[in-house]
Design a protein around this motif. Structure first.
Motif, PDB file in Angstrom:
ATOM      1  N   LYS A 194      16.139 -31.627 -32.932  1.00 62.69           N
ATOM      2  CA  LYS A 194      16.560 -30.236 -32.694  1.00 62.69           C
ATOM      3  C   LYS A 194      17.379 -29.663 -33.849  1.00 62.69           C
ATOM      4  CE  LYS A 194      16.627 -31.037 -27.722  1.00 62.69           C
ATOM      5  NZ  LYS A 194      17.421 -30.980 -26.475  1.00 62.69           N
ATOM      6  N   GLY A 195      17.196 -30.207 -35.034  1.00 58.78           N
ATOM      7  CA  GLY A 195      17.870 -29.674 -36.212  1.00 58.78           C
ATOM      8  C   GLY A 195      19.353 -29.949 -36.264  1.00 58.78           C
ATOM      9  N   LEU A 196      19.811 -30.949 -35.489  1.00 62.92           N
ATOM     10  CA  LEU A 196      21.245 -31.206 -35.406  1.00 62.92           C
ATOM     11  C   LEU A 196      21.786 -31.993 -36.592  1.00 62.92           C
ATOM     12  CD1 LEU A 196      21.562 -32.079 -31.604  1.00 62.92           C
ATOM     13  CD2 LEU A 196      22.123 -29.924 -32.746  1.00 62.92           C
ATOM     14  N   ARG A 197      20.908 -32.574 -37.401  1.00 64.19           N
ATOM     15  CA  ARG A 197      21.367 -33.348 -38.561  1.00 64.19           C
ATOM     16  C   ARG A 197      20.615 -32.907 -39.807  1.00 64.19           C
ATOM     17  NH1 ARG A 197      21.379 -39.541 -36.448  1.00 64.19           N
ATOM     18  NH2 ARG A 197      22.147 -39.928 -38.553  1.00 64.19           N
ATOM     19  N   PRO A 198      21.267 -32.927 -40.975  1.00 61.93           N
ATOM     20  CA  PRO A 198      20.597 -32.533 -42.208  1.00 61.93           C
ATOM     21  C   PRO A 198      19.584 -33.588 -42.645  1.00 61.93           C
ATOM     22  CG  PRO A 198      22.818 -33.306 -42.673  1.00 61.93           C
ATOM     23  CD  PRO A 198      22.681 -33.289 -41.188  1.00 61.93           C
ATOM     24  N   VAL A 199      18.766 -33.201 -43.612  1.00 59.46           N
ATOM     25  CA  VAL A 199      17.702 -34.075 -44.116  1.00 59.46           C
ATOM     26  C   VAL A 199      17.963 -34.363 -45.591  1.00 59.46           C
ATOM     27  CG1 VAL A 199      15.215 -34.327 -44.455  1.00 59.46           C
ATOM     28  CG2 VAL A 199      16.087 -33.025 -42.495  1.00 59.46           C
ATOM     29  N   ILE A 200      17.799 -35.625 -45.975  1.00 62.46           N
ATOM     30  CA  ILE A 200      17.989 -36.027 -47.373  1.00 62.46           C
ATOM     31  C   ILE A 200      16.694 -35.814 -48.142  1.00 62.46           C
ATOM     32  CG2 ILE A 200      18.546 -37.940 -48.919  1.00 62.46           C
ATOM     33  CD1 ILE A 200      20.028 -39.240 -46.547  1.00 62.46           C
ATOM     34  N   VAL A 201      16.757 -35.078 -49.246  1.00 67.19           N
ATOM     35  CA  VAL A 201      15.586 -34.860 -50.090  1.00 67.19           C
ATOM     36  C   VAL A 201      15.980 -35.012 -51.560  1.00 67.19           C
ATOM     37  CG1 VAL A 201      14.440 -33.297 -48.464  1.00 67.19           C
ATOM     38  CG2 VAL A 201      15.971 -32.355 -50.223  1.00 67.19           C
ATOM     39  N   SER A 202      14.980 -35.203 -52.391  1.00 65.86           N
ATOM     40  CA  SER A 202      15.189 -35.185 -53.833  1.00 65.86           C
ATOM     41  C   SER A 202      14.560 -33.910 -54.393  1.00 65.86           C
ATOM     42  CB  SER A 202      14.537 -36.405 -54.479  1.00 65.86           C
ATOM     43  OG  SER A 202      14.570 -36.286 -55.895  1.00 65.86           O
ATOM     44  N   LEU A 203      15.183 -33.327 -55.381  1.00 62.89           N
ATOM     45  CA  LEU A 203      14.631 -32.151 -56.044  1.00 62.89           C
ATOM     46  C   LEU A 203      13.988 -32.521 -57.368  1.00 62.89           C
ATOM     47  CD1 LEU A 203      17.418 -29.511 -55.284  1.00 62.89           C
ATOM     48  CD2 LEU A 203      15.326 -30.013 -54.000  1.00 62.89           C
ATOM     49  N   SER A 204      13.790 -33.824 -57.573  1.00 70.24           N
ATOM     50  CA  SER A 204      13.116 -34.308 -58.786  1.00 70.24           C
ATOM     51  C   SER A 204      11.641 -34.577 -58.494  1.00 70.24           C
ATOM     52  CB  SER A 204      13.783 -35.603 -59.272  1.00 70.24           C
ATOM     53  OG  SER A 204      12.992 -36.212 -60.275  1.00 70.24           O
ATOM     54  N   PRO A 205      10.719 -33.976 -59.259  1.00 70.81           N
ATOM     55  CA  PRO A 205       9.282 -34.207 -59.032  1.00 70.81           C
ATOM     56  C   PRO A 205       8.893 -35.676 -59.104  1.00 70.81           C
ATOM     57  CG  PRO A 205       9.632 -32.374 -60.550  1.00 70.81           C
ATOM     58  CD  PRO A 205      10.963 -33.024 -60.349  1.00 70.81           C
ATOM     59  N   ASN A 206       9.629 -36.459 -59.892  1.00 72.27           N
ATOM     60  CA  ASN A 206       9.305 -37.884 -60.039  1.00 72.27           C
ATOM     61  C   ASN A 206       9.485 -38.667 -58.747  1.00 72.27           C
ATOM     62  OD1 ASN A 206       8.734 -37.542 -62.770  1.00 72.27           O
ATOM     63  ND2 ASN A 206      10.838 -37.958 -63.391  1.00 72.27           N
ATOM     64  N   GLU A 207      10.287 -38.119 -57.841  1.00 79.38           N
ATOM     65  CA  GLU A 207      10.554 -38.806 -56.579  1.00 79.38           C
ATOM     66  C   GLU A 207       9.522 -38.494 -55.500  1.00 79.38           C
ATOM     67  OE1 GLU A 207      12.977 -41.056 -56.103  1.00 79.38           O
ATOM     68  OE2 GLU A 207      13.457 -40.837 -58.234  1.00 79.38           O
ATOM     69  N   TRP A 208       8.590 -37.583 -55.798  1.00 81.94           N
ATOM     70  CA  TRP A 208       7.595 -37.176 -54.804  1.00 81.94           C
ATOM     71  C   TRP A 208       6.201 -37.596 -55.271  1.00 81.94           C
ATOM     72  CZ3 TRP A 208       9.159 -35.456 -50.157  1.00 81.94           C
ATOM     73  CH2 TRP A 208      10.460 -34.960 -50.049  1.00 81.94           C
TER      74      TRP A 208
END
Length: 409
Positions: free
Chosen positions: A73-87
């Motif tokens: 329900k969106g109660l916790r944030p999500v960890i992401v990388s903004l580096s293309p190398n990580e995707w």
């Protein structure tokens, strides 16, 4: 009064949201989360308002991103990388670097909150994102808006349980086809516990190579393998009550079969027939089958005794206080398979590989008939009307793979 409490709770959460503690509670981005068809339709205006190119790949990536933001329900944030190398796309992850552009567009449109990552000499933290109230307006309180649907149904993991790439074989394709068929049948069924719909998706996990482990697992919110045996009795399938059948002493039986011997009776109670002793006896023998040496097996069995307080007290009343004497008794009573005891982890992993092969054949039999079936390693749940058919099928498939008989309870 209730309304006032609710308002105060919401106010407290808004103050907590965005704090350091809240950011530290973040969950990693999960490429296996999906939206229900109804929720996909609800958030489609968001996709259009962000002017994302309407390609099949982009739509799929957007849906996975939305599922992560709506998860819990969106109660916790999500960890992401903004580096293309990580995707980087792999068989386990269908999300490529295009997700970074979507994240920025969603933020520009006010649908996302963001706390940029940082790195110092003492600490580092990856970027956190979360759904704003503007985006959460598209999230409705519907049952299972977000579901867990494995991207890859056949996982290969290394010794440290990290995912490994591999080349497909005839066998991995067969396993994937069986699981896909079973998952489709189960997903189409109404599988519930106390009114809540359960996650039915199965996937196979192998360790190091495809001859080790291979057992079937479930994941996700309210996945049925996460329920206790008592709770599983209250599961319903299409409104019907269920029955769970399992093999009696499967792993010791498989070892005897490997030696060309038909074993009769209960392999656990063979050293002590008192019912209250059986759970500890089972723990001891299975520890001996999976441990690298005697000391490791003994520690594992005694730890079980330490953890299970009520069982420990009952056992103490009948004179059982430690594993060592019973380990020695098992070696004497199971002489013909004793050379497998405490011989390394691979012994247990190989036996589990065989029980997983048996499980695959059982679920495939039912899935081909369009009958939902839930697998919990060496036990299986079906609607009560299929109890006899499951009983016969389990015995037949065991005999197919071993040439011997086994009891089903």
């Amino acid at each position: 009064m209730k309304g006032k409490v609710k308002i105060n709770a919401e106010k407290q959460f808004q103050e907590y949201r965005g704090s350091g503690a809240w950011l530290n509670s973040a969950l990693p981005f999960n490429p296996n989360l999906r939206l229900t068809e109804e929720q996909k339709a609800r958030v489609w205006p968001v996709f259009e308002s962000c002017k994302i190119r309407n390609r099949k790949e982009n739509v799929f990536t957007f849906e996975i991103l939305m599922a992560n933001l709506f998860w819990l329900k969106g109660l916790r944030p999500v960890i992401v990388s903004l580096s293309p190398n990580e995707w980087k796309k792999t068989r386990y992850n269908p999300v490529g670097s295009s997700v970074i552009g979507m994240i920025h567009k969603l933020k520009e449109e006010g649908y996302l909150g963001m706390a940029l990552g940082y790195r110092t000499e003492k600490e580092s933290r990856q970027t956190r994102i979360w759904a704003t109230e503007k985006l959460l307006e598209y999230f409705q309180e519907l049952p299972n808006n977000v579901v867990y649907e494995p991207t890859e149904l056949v996982e290969l993991r290394d010794e440290k349980r990290r995912l490994k790439e591999y080349k497909d074989t005839i066998r991995t394709r067969q396993i994937r086809a069986i699981l896909k068929r079973a998952n489709q049948v189960n997903q189409a069924a109404d599988i519930r516990y106390h009114g809540y719909k359960l996650s039915p998706f199965l996937y196979a996990v192998f360790i190091r190579k495809f001859t080790l482990y291979g057992r079937l697992h479930t994941r996700g919110y309210r996945h049925y393998q996460g329920f206790s045996e008592e709770e599983r009795r209250e599961i319903t399938i299409n409104g019907d009550s269920v029955v769970e059948l399992d093999y009696s002493g499967l792993h010791p039986h498989l070892l005897y079969a490997k030696e060309g011997i038909q074993f009769f009776g209960d392999p656990y109670s063979i050293v002590d027939s008192r019912p209250e002793a059986r759970p500890f006896l089972k723990s001891i023998l299975l520890s001996m089958l999976n441990a690298k040496d005697e000391i490791t097996a003994e520690r594992a069995a005694n730890y079980w005794l330490y953890e299970n307080h009520e069982e420990r007290d009952k056992l103490a009343e009948i004179g059982i206080t430690r594993a060592r004497p019973l380990m020695q008794a098992f070696r004497e009573r199971h002489k013909k398979i004793a050379h497998y005891f405490c011989s390394g982890k691979d012994t247990g992993l190989k036996i589990m590989n065989l029980d997983a092969t048996i499980a695959l054949d059982i679920i495939d039999y039912f899935a081909k008939q369009g009958i939902p079936i839930l697998a919990i390693h060496d036990s299986f749940i079906v609607q009560e009307q299929y109890k006899d058919e499951l009983h016969i099928t389990m015995r037949k498939i065991y005999r197919k793979h071993t040439g011997f008989r086994i009891s089903v309870k």
